[in-house]
Design a protein around this motif. Structure first.
Motif, PDB file in Angstrom:
ATOM      1  N   GLU A  47       1.028  -1.151  -0.069  1.00 59.29           N
ATOM      2  CA  GLU A  47       0.064   0.048  -0.074  1.00 59.29           C
ATOM      3  C   GLU A  47       0.844   1.318  -0.053  1.00 59.29           C
ATOM      4  N   VAL A  48       1.714   1.454   0.840  1.00 62.73           N
ATOM      5  CA  VAL A  48       2.863   2.465   0.778  1.00 62.73           C
ATOM      6  C   VAL A  48       3.443   2.664  -0.405  1.00 62.73           C
ATOM      7  N   SER A  49       3.939   1.533  -1.231  1.00 59.50           N
ATOM      8  CA  SER A  49       4.478   1.442  -2.554  1.00 59.50           C
ATOM      9  C   SER A  49       3.607   2.166  -3.555  1.00 59.50           C
ATOM     10  N   ARG A  50       2.370   1.734  -3.503  1.00 55.09           N
ATOM     11  CA  ARG A  50       1.347   2.196  -4.356  1.00 55.09           C
ATOM     12  C   ARG A  50       0.981   3.647  -4.139  1.00 55.09           C
ATOM     13  N   LEU A  51       1.014   4.155  -2.902  1.00 55.91           N
ATOM     14  CA  LEU A  51       0.646   5.521  -2.615  1.00 55.91           C
ATOM     15  C   LEU A  51       1.920   6.390  -2.973  1.00 55.91           C
ATOM     16  N   ARG A  52       3.095   5.848  -2.688  1.00 56.75           N
ATOM     17  CA  ARG A  52       4.233   6.552  -3.433  1.00 56.75           C
ATOM     18  C   ARG A  52       4.364   6.572  -4.849  1.00 56.75           C
ATOM     19  N   GLN A  53       3.758   5.713  -5.570  1.00 51.31           N
ATOM     20  CA  GLN A  53       3.708   5.796  -6.948  1.00 51.31           C
ATOM     21  C   GLN A  53       2.690   6.738  -7.506  1.00 51.31           C
ATOM     22  N   GLN A  54       1.624   6.623  -6.600  1.00 48.21           N
ATOM     23  CA  GLN A  54       0.462   7.773  -7.126  1.00 48.21           C
ATOM     24  C   GLN A  54       0.934   9.320  -6.788  1.00 48.21           C
ATOM     25  N   GLY A  55       1.764   9.477  -5.449  1.00 49.06           N
ATOM     26  CA  GLY A  55       1.988  10.783  -5.139  1.00 49.06           C
ATOM     27  C   GLY A  55       3.103  11.011  -5.993  1.00 49.06           C
ATOM     28  N   GLY A  56       4.053  10.209  -6.725  1.00 53.05           N
ATOM     29  CA  GLY A  56       4.952  10.819  -7.476  1.00 53.05           C
ATOM     30  C   GLY A  56       4.528  11.208  -8.852  1.00 53.05           C
ATOM     31  N   SER A  57       3.490  10.521  -9.386  1.00 55.58           N
ATOM     32  CA  SER A  57       2.939  11.017 -10.488  1.00 55.58           C
ATOM     33  C   SER A  57       2.251  12.328 -10.446  1.00 55.58           C
ATOM     34  N   GLU A  58       1.787  12.605  -9.132  1.00 52.21           N
ATOM     35  CA  GLU A  58       0.889  13.814  -9.179  1.00 52.21           C
ATOM     36  C   GLU A  58       2.122  14.865  -8.770  1.00 52.21           C
ATOM     37  N   ASN A  59       3.102  14.448  -8.090  1.00 52.97           N
ATOM     38  CA  ASN A  59       4.132  15.590  -7.808  1.00 52.97           C
ATOM     39  C   ASN A  59       4.926  16.021  -9.265  1.00 52.97           C
ATOM     40  N   MET A  60       4.602  15.131 -10.339  1.00 55.48           N
ATOM     41  CA  MET A  60       5.260  15.512 -11.602  1.00 55.48           C
ATOM     42  C   MET A  60       4.296  16.720 -12.261  1.00 55.48           C
ATOM     43  N   ALA A  61       3.409  16.804 -11.785  1.00 52.43           N
ATOM     44  CA  ALA A  61       2.380  17.836 -12.413  1.00 52.43           C
ATOM     45  C   ALA A  61       3.182  19.257 -12.208  1.00 52.43           C
ATOM     46  N   ALA A  62       2.257  20.383 -12.735  1.00 51.25           N
ATOM     47  CA  ALA A  62       2.963  21.690 -12.672  1.00 51.25           C
ATOM     48  C   ALA A  62       2.819  22.202 -11.040  1.00 51.25           C
ATOM     49  N   PRO A  63       3.846  22.873 -10.623  1.00 53.41           N
ATOM     50  CA  PRO A  63       3.583  23.035  -9.066  1.00 53.41           C
ATOM     51  C   PRO A  63       2.629  23.939  -8.766  1.00 53.41           C
ATOM     52  N   ARG A  64       2.074  23.495  -7.692  1.00 50.33           N
ATOM     53  CA  ARG A  64       0.876  24.577  -7.124  1.00 50.33           C
ATOM     54  C   ARG A  64       1.141  25.763  -6.641  1.00 50.33           C
ATOM     55  N   ASP A  65       0.265  26.835  -6.884  1.00 49.06           N
ATOM     56  CA  ASP A  65       0.543  28.084  -6.220  1.00 49.06           C
ATOM     57  C   ASP A  65      -0.321  27.917  -5.122  1.00 49.06           C
ATOM     58  N   PRO A  66       0.512  28.306  -3.914  1.00 53.12           N
ATOM     59  CA  PRO A  66      -0.302  28.308  -2.452  1.00 53.12           C
ATOM     60  C   PRO A  66      -1.415  29.142  -2.454  1.00 53.12           C
ATOM     61  N   ARG A  67      -1.780  30.084  -3.175  1.00 54.80           N
ATOM     62  CA  ARG A  67      -2.771  31.112  -3.299  1.00 54.80           C
ATOM     63  C   ARG A  67      -4.034  30.375  -3.852  1.00 54.80           C
ATOM     64  N   ASP A  68      -3.755  29.204  -4.622  1.00 56.15           N
ATOM     65  CA  ASP A  68      -4.878  28.360  -5.182  1.00 56.15           C
ATOM     66  C   ASP A  68      -5.325  27.629  -4.082  1.00 56.15           C
ATOM     67  N   GLU A  69      -4.748  27.476  -2.848  1.00 54.83           N
ATOM     68  CA  GLU A  69      -5.410  26.480  -1.928  1.00 54.83           C
ATOM     69  C   GLU A  69      -6.051  27.434  -0.948  1.00 54.83           C
ATOM     70  N   LEU A  70      -6.291  28.683  -1.097  1.00 54.08           N
ATOM     71  CA  LEU A  70      -7.042  29.678  -0.162  1.00 54.08           C
ATOM     72  C   LEU A  70      -8.588  29.262  -0.294  1.00 54.08           C
ATOM     73  N   PRO A  71      -9.432  29.383   0.709  1.00 56.33           N
ATOM     74  CA  PRO A  71     -10.830  28.964   0.627  1.00 56.33           C
ATOM     75  C   PRO A  71     -11.346  30.294  -0.387  1.00 56.33           C
ATOM     76  N   PRO A  72     -12.497  30.233  -0.868  1.00 58.14           N
ATOM     77  CA  PRO A  72     -13.070  31.220  -1.854  1.00 58.14           C
ATOM     78  C   PRO A  72     -13.272  32.476  -0.995  1.00 58.14           C
ATOM     79  N   HIS A  73     -13.746  32.608   0.153  1.00 59.93           N
ATOM     80  CA  HIS A  73     -14.318  33.692   0.949  1.00 59.93           C
ATOM     81  C   HIS A  73     -13.085  34.497   1.072  1.00 59.93           C
ATOM     82  N   TYR A  74     -11.813  34.443   0.608  1.00 65.42           N
ATOM     83  CA  TYR A  74     -10.654  35.185   0.932  1.00 65.42           C
ATOM     84  C   TYR A  74     -10.244  35.833  -0.200  1.00 65.42           C
TER      85      TYR A  74
END
Length: 77
Positions: free
Chosen positions: A50-77
Protein backbone atom coordinates in the motif's frame (compact mmCIF):
# COMPACT_ATOMS: atom_id res chain seq x y z
CA UNK A 1 7.24 -47.91 54.80
CA UNK A 2 8.57 -46.95 51.38
CA UNK A 3 12.11 -47.71 50.44
CA UNK A 4 14.49 -44.86 49.53
CA UNK A 5 14.66 -46.02 45.91
CA UNK A 6 10.86 -45.97 45.63
CA UNK A 7 10.72 -42.43 47.02
CA UNK A 8 13.39 -41.31 44.57
CA UNK A 9 11.54 -42.94 41.70
CA UNK A 10 8.29 -41.24 42.76
CA UNK A 11 10.02 -37.84 42.88
CA UNK A 12 11.59 -38.45 39.49
CA UNK A 13 8.25 -39.45 38.00
CA UNK A 14 6.61 -36.33 39.46
CA UNK A 15 9.39 -34.12 38.06
CA UNK A 16 9.08 -35.76 34.64
CA UNK A 17 5.33 -35.27 34.68
CA UNK A 18 5.75 -31.57 35.57
CA UNK A 19 8.32 -31.15 32.79
CA UNK A 20 6.00 -32.80 30.29
CA UNK A 21 3.19 -30.45 31.31
CA UNK A 22 5.48 -27.43 30.93
CA UNK A 23 6.66 -28.71 27.55
CA UNK A 24 3.08 -29.10 26.39
CA UNK A 25 2.23 -25.52 27.38
CA UNK A 26 5.44 -24.26 25.80
CA UNK A 27 4.69 -26.01 22.50
CA UNK A 28 1.17 -24.56 22.49
CA UNK A 29 2.53 -21.08 23.17
CA UNK A 30 5.11 -21.47 20.41
CA UNK A 31 2.42 -22.49 17.92
CA UNK A 32 0.28 -19.52 18.92
CA UNK A 33 3.21 -17.11 18.59
CA UNK A 34 4.15 -18.56 15.20
CA UNK A 35 0.61 -17.98 13.96
CA UNK A 36 0.71 -14.43 15.29
CA UNK A 37 4.05 -13.71 13.61
CA UNK A 38 2.76 -15.11 10.31
CA UNK A 39 -0.37 -12.92 10.54
CA UNK A 40 1.71 -9.85 11.33
CA UNK A 41 4.03 -10.59 8.41
CA UNK A 42 1.02 -10.75 6.09
CA UNK A 43 -0.17 -7.40 7.45
CA UNK A 44 3.29 -5.88 6.99
CA UNK A 45 3.46 -7.11 3.41
CA UNK A 46 0.04 -5.61 2.71
CA UNK A 47 1.05 -2.28 4.25
CA UNK A 48 4.33 -2.21 2.31
CA UNK A 49 2.43 -2.77 -0.95
CA UNK A 50 0.00 0.00 0.00
CA UNK A 51 2.82 2.43 0.82
CA UNK A 52 4.52 1.59 -2.46
CA UNK A 53 1.28 2.17 -4.35
CA UNK A 54 0.72 5.50 -2.59
CA UNK A 55 4.28 6.59 -3.35
CA UNK A 56 3.74 5.80 -7.02
CA UNK A 57 0.50 7.78 -7.03
CA UNK A 58 2.11 10.67 -5.17
CA UNK A 59 5.09 10.63 -7.49
CA UNK A 60 2.93 10.98 -10.58
CA UNK A 61 0.96 13.83 -9.00
CA UNK A 62 4.15 15.63 -7.98
CA UNK A 63 5.31 15.57 -11.60
CA UNK A 64 2.42 17.89 -12.50
CA UNK A 65 2.86 21.66 -12.57
CA UNK A 66 3.81 23.15 -9.22
CA UNK A 67 0.86 24.50 -7.27
CA UNK A 68 0.51 28.07 -6.22
CA UNK A 69 -0.28 28.25 -2.47
CA UNK A 70 -2.83 31.01 -3.23
CA UNK A 71 -4.86 28.43 -5.15
CA UNK A 72 -5.36 26.62 -1.85
CA UNK A 73 -7.11 29.56 -0.16
CA UNK A 74 -10.81 29.14 0.52
CA UNK A 75 -13.06 31.12 -1.84
CA UNK A 76 -14.15 33.65 0.81
CA UNK A 77 -10.64 35.20 1.05
Amino acid sequence: MTSPSTATTDRTDERLTQLEIKLSYTEDLLDTLNQLVATQQDQLNLLLREVSRLRQQGGSENMAAPRDPRDELPPHY
